[in-house]
Design a protein around this motif. Structure first.
Motif, PDB file in Angstrom:
ATOM      1  N   HIS A   1       6.607  -1.177   1.125  1.00 26.82           N
ATOM      2  CA  HIS A   1       5.412  -2.003   1.285  1.00 26.82           C
ATOM      3  C   HIS A   1       5.353  -3.116   0.249  1.00 26.82           C
ATOM      4  CE1 HIS A   1       1.458  -3.084   2.644  1.00 26.82           C
ATOM      5  NE2 HIS A   1       0.992  -2.997   1.418  1.00 26.82           N
ATOM      6  N   THR A   2       5.618  -2.805  -1.004  1.00 26.44           N
ATOM      7  CA  THR A   2       5.532  -3.844  -2.036  1.00 26.44           C
ATOM      8  C   THR A   2       6.623  -4.896  -1.858  1.00 26.44           C
ATOM      9  OG1 THR A   2       6.733  -2.337  -3.529  1.00 26.44           O
ATOM     10  CG2 THR A   2       4.343  -2.439  -3.763  1.00 26.44           C
ATOM     11  N   ARG A   3       7.795  -4.479  -1.446  1.00 28.09           N
ATOM     12  CA  ARG A   3       8.864  -5.457  -1.190  1.00 28.09           C
ATOM     13  C   ARG A   3       8.504  -6.354  -0.007  1.00 28.09           C
ATOM     14  NH1 ARG A   3      14.851  -2.931  -1.212  1.00 28.09           N
ATOM     15  NH2 ARG A   3      15.265  -5.143  -0.737  1.00 28.09           N
TER      16      ARG A   3
ATOM     17  N   ILE B   1       0.880  -4.286  -6.018  1.00 25.13           N
ATOM     18  CA  ILE B   1       1.788  -5.327  -5.538  1.00 25.13           C
ATOM     19  C   ILE B   1       2.263  -6.189  -6.697  1.00 25.13           C
ATOM     20  CG2 ILE B   1       1.949  -7.397  -4.081  1.00 25.13           C
ATOM     21  CD1 ILE B   1      -0.042  -6.002  -2.171  1.00 25.13           C
ATOM     22  N   ARG B   2       1.335  -6.494  -7.605  1.00 27.94           N
ATOM     23  CA  ARG B   2       1.691  -7.320  -8.761  1.00 27.94           C
ATOM     24  C   ARG B   2       2.709  -6.602  -9.657  1.00 27.94           C
ATOM     25  NH1 ARG B   2      -3.321  -8.695 -10.956  1.00 27.94           N
ATOM     26  NH2 ARG B   2      -3.320 -10.519  -9.599  1.00 27.94           N
ATOM     27  N   GLU B   3       2.573  -5.291  -9.797  1.00 29.11           N
ATOM     28  CA  GLU B   3       3.519  -4.537 -10.620  1.00 29.11           C
ATOM     29  C   GLU B   3       4.940  -4.696 -10.083  1.00 29.11           C
ATOM     30  OE1 GLU B   3       3.690  -0.050 -12.383  1.00 29.11           O
ATOM     31  OE2 GLU B   3       3.795  -0.218 -10.199  1.00 29.11           O
ATOM     32  N   TYR B   4       5.088  -4.632  -8.750  1.00 30.06           N
ATOM     33  CA  TYR B   4       6.428  -4.814  -8.197  1.00 30.06           C
ATOM     34  C   TYR B   4       6.925  -6.241  -8.435  1.00 30.06           C
ATOM     35  CZ  TYR B   4      10.362  -5.554  -5.219  1.00 30.06           C
ATOM     36  OH  TYR B   4      11.626  -5.902  -4.789  1.00 30.06           O
ATOM     37  N   ALA B   5       6.054  -7.227  -8.223  1.00 28.99           N
ATOM     38  CA  ALA B   5       6.453  -8.627  -8.388  1.00 28.99           C
ATOM     39  C   ALA B   5       6.913  -8.911  -9.815  1.00 28.99           C
ATOM     40  CB  ALA B   5       5.299  -9.546  -8.013  1.00 28.99           C
ATOM     41  N   GLU B   6       6.266  -8.272 -10.794  1.00 28.53           N
ATOM     42  CA  GLU B   6       6.568  -8.545 -12.202  1.00 28.53           C
ATOM     43  C   GLU B   6       7.632  -7.636 -12.792  1.00 28.53           C
ATOM     44  OE1 GLU B   6       2.805  -8.311 -14.159  1.00 28.53           O
ATOM     45  OE2 GLU B   6       2.065 -10.209 -13.313  1.00 28.53           O
ATOM     46  N   LYS B   7       7.686  -6.374 -12.310  1.00 28.81           N
ATOM     47  CA  LYS B   7       8.574  -5.390 -12.943  1.00 28.81           C
ATOM     48  C   LYS B   7       9.598  -4.773 -12.005  1.00 28.81           C
ATOM     49  CE  LYS B   7       4.910  -4.057 -16.206  1.00 28.81           C
ATOM     50  NZ  LYS B   7       4.076  -2.913 -16.702  1.00 28.81           N
ATOM     51  N   GLY B   8       9.439  -5.015 -10.712  1.00 29.68           N
ATOM     52  CA  GLY B   8      10.385  -4.464  -9.755  1.00 29.68           C
ATOM     53  C   GLY B   8      10.230  -2.978  -9.490  1.00 29.68           C
ATOM     54  N   VAL B   9       9.057  -2.419  -9.809  1.00 33.04           N
ATOM     55  CA  VAL B   9       8.793  -0.996  -9.562  1.00 33.04           C
ATOM     56  C   VAL B   9       7.494  -0.867  -8.765  1.00 33.04           C
ATOM     57  CG1 VAL B   9      10.007  -0.223 -11.630  1.00 33.04           C
ATOM     58  CG2 VAL B   9       7.557  -0.726 -11.757  1.00 33.04           C
ATOM     59  N   SER B  10       7.303   0.300  -8.146  1.00 35.60           N
ATOM     60  CA  SER B  10       6.112   0.492  -7.307  1.00 35.60           C
ATOM     61  C   SER B  10       5.396   1.792  -7.657  1.00 35.60           C
ATOM     62  CB  SER B  10       6.508   0.500  -5.828  1.00 35.60           C
ATOM     63  OG  SER B  10       7.503   1.481  -5.584  1.00 35.60           O
ATOM     64  N   GLU B  11       5.395   2.153  -8.935  1.00 34.04           N
ATOM     65  CA  GLU B  11       4.780   3.416  -9.360  1.00 34.04           C
ATOM     66  C   GLU B  11       3.270   3.396  -9.154  1.00 34.04           C
ATOM     67  OE1 GLU B  11       6.050   3.944 -13.370  1.00 34.04           O
ATOM     68  OE2 GLU B  11       8.175   4.163 -12.822  1.00 34.04           O
ATOM     69  N   ARG B  12       2.643   2.280  -9.462  1.00 33.56           N
ATOM     70  CA  ARG B  12       1.191   2.205  -9.315  1.00 33.56           C
ATOM     71  C   ARG B  12       0.791   2.291  -7.837  1.00 33.56           C
ATOM     72  NH1 ARG B  12      -2.708  -1.528 -13.007  1.00 33.56           N
ATOM     73  NH2 ARG B  12      -4.685  -0.662 -12.269  1.00 33.56           N
TER      74      ARG B  12
ATOM     75  N   CYS C   1       2.468   3.803  -5.525  1.00 31.43           N
ATOM     76  CA  CYS C   1       2.717   5.172  -5.084  1.00 31.43           C
ATOM     77  C   CYS C   1       1.567   6.097  -5.483  1.00 31.43           C
ATOM     78  CB  CYS C   1       4.041   5.669  -5.657  1.00 31.43           C
ATOM     79  SG  CYS C   1       4.653   7.173  -4.873  1.00 31.43           S
ATOM     80  N   ARG C   2       1.033   5.927  -6.670  1.00 36.53           N
ATOM     81  CA  ARG C   2      -0.097   6.763  -7.108  1.00 36.53           C
ATOM     82  C   ARG C   2      -1.331   6.511  -6.241  1.00 36.53           C
ATOM     83  NH1 ARG C   2       1.820   5.253 -12.330  1.00 36.53           N
ATOM     84  NH2 ARG C   2       0.144   3.720 -12.556  1.00 36.53           N
ATOM     85  N   LEU C   3      -1.551   5.246  -5.878  1.00 32.10           N
ATOM     86  CA  LEU C   3      -2.674   4.931  -4.995  1.00 32.10           C
ATOM     87  C   LEU C   3      -2.471   5.576  -3.623  1.00 32.10           C
ATOM     88  CD1 LEU C   3      -5.243   3.423  -4.138  1.00 32.10           C
ATOM     89  CD2 LEU C   3      -3.812   1.414  -3.689  1.00 32.10           C
ATOM     90  N   LEU C   4      -1.270   5.477  -3.094  1.00 33.24           N
ATOM     91  CA  LEU C   4      -0.995   6.052  -1.775  1.00 33.24           C
ATOM     92  C   LEU C   4      -1.178   7.562  -1.773  1.00 33.24           C
ATOM     93  CD1 LEU C   4       2.121   4.012  -0.559  1.00 33.24           C
ATOM     94  CD2 LEU C   4      -0.312   3.503  -0.297  1.00 33.24           C
TER      95      LEU C   4
END
Length: 243
Positions: free
Chosen positions: A164-166, A211-222, A224-227
């Motif tokens: 999703h973030t990608r 979404i911003r975390e992925y754009a800036e760091k390339g990870v989607s941990e935040r 995933c926690r929301l989901l």
């Protein structure tokens, strides 16, 4: 077993959709997805107005004016959800994603007047907030790369968060990226026997930060926690209707 619960959900959604049953989990899910996903994008329609539009095709009498685009996009979301159910046995593809976008946007006058591509990738550069997205010339390449990665990835919630973030970072369409992306998220969870998450407007800021975390760091941990939390909420709905 949660896998069995999702299989029961899938079966019930398809049965109620085929019978046009508007009293069960199919109706609740379609309305909840449409209301929250459009609300995240600025829709002014309430939950009750959304329910009325879904159930009767009409809106209640109101002292306030209704915005035409909100109505058109809400109806479009209902159509997109239905098409998702009809094509659940298909693998996720560029053509299928474009069809989702067409269902969402084909009845939206403002988008047509603005010259936006409907059911096709964007022709003009765009941004999401302050996030740069793929240029129009790069969208096909980036989407093909994303879907090839996803095809070979383990199907779990962490993978869906990254998918999703990608997808949102690519932003393949002129408008409607969030709504198509959140429908894809629900669909792929349902298809692969994972409790689907429905992202609520109340969690909009955390969602944006994911979404911003992925754009800036390339990870989607935040994300995933929301989901994970949104899964818990929707599971309550599933249990209410399916026991």
């Amino acid at each position: 077993m949660k896998t069995d619960l999702v299989k029961k959900l899938k079966e019930r959604l398809l049965i109620e959709f085929s019978k046009r049953d508007r009293s069960g989990i199919y109706a609740v899910t379609s309305r909840e997805l449409a209301y929250n996903s459009n609300k995240i994008e600025g829709s002014t329609l309430t939950e009750n107005q959304t329910a009325s539009l879904f159930d009767t095709g009409m809106l209640p009498v109101s002292d306030s004016a209704y915005r035409a685009k909100d109505i058109e996009e809400m109806n479009g979301h209902f159509l997109m959800f239905n098409h998702m159910l009809k094509t659940l046995d298909e693998d996720l593809s560029e053509d299928l994603i474009k069809k989702f976008h067409y269902e969402l946007k084909s009845g939206v006058f403002e988008d047509k007047a603005n010259g936006y591509n409907i059911g096709e990738y964007k022709a003009r550069p765009n941004i999401a907030g302050t996030m740069q997205t793929s240029l129009p010339a790069d969208v096909h390449r980036d989407m093909k790369e994303l879907l090839n990665w996803y095809k070979n990835a383990d199907k779990n919630l962490a993978t869906l968060a990254l998918l999703h973030t990608r997808y949102e970072k690519i932003h393949p369409f002129q408008d409607g990226n969030g709504r198509t992306g959140r429908l894809i998220l629900y669909r792929e969870a349902l298809k692969h026997d994972i409790i689907p998450p429905i992202i609520h407007d109340a969690n909009r800021m955390e969602y944006i930060e994911g979404i911003r975390e992925y754009a800036e760091k390339g990870v989607s941990e935040r994300m995933c926690r929301l989901l994970e939390r949104e899964q818990v909420e929707y599971e309550k709905t599933i249990i209410f209707f399916l026991g």
